[in-house]
Design a protein around this motif. Structure first.
Motif: not given
Length: 120
Positions: A44-49
């Motif tokens: 849904l957009g964005g990033r996970r780090v």
């Protein structure tokens, strides 16, 4: 082509070799002592780090005894951050240590840093 030289030209310098090879999580999130484990785009957009702590031992907050016995690894979800116009979800994996002092009431504790305090 003219290239200025002299005292008015300021070139970036590296104070030590360690500064030149800092981990990306240290540079982007100001979290020294952590390394990026993975990074992915979210549907849904964005990033996970996902970052992991480098520490191998820590002091018990109650008795102060240094412990290197890891009970488990915990995941801490840090408040959503915005970097470069993108929403970033930072997951930090930290060790939960066993307190080795027999007289201490606290059995386990997690690593706490000034950048990531308890329950941040």
């Amino acid at each position: 082509m003219f290239q200025p030289t002299g005292p008015h030209l300021f070139l970036p310098t590296v104070s030590s070799v360690i500064d030149a090879v800092r981990d990306p999580v240290s540079v982007v999130f100001n979290l020294p002592g952590y390394q990026v484990l993975s990074a992915c785009d979210l549907p849904l957009g964005g990033r996970r780090v996902t970052a992991v702590a480098n520490s191998t031992e820590a002091a018990c907050p109650d008795c102060g005894v240094i412990s290197a016995r890891v009970h488990q690894r915990t995941r801490q979800r840090v408040k959503d951050l915005g970097v470069g116009g993108k929403d970033i979800e930072l997951i930090v994996i930290k060790p939960r240590f066993l307190c080795t002092e027999a007289g201490c009431a606290r059995r386990t504790f997690t690593q706490v840093t000034s950048q990531l305090p308890f329950r941040a």
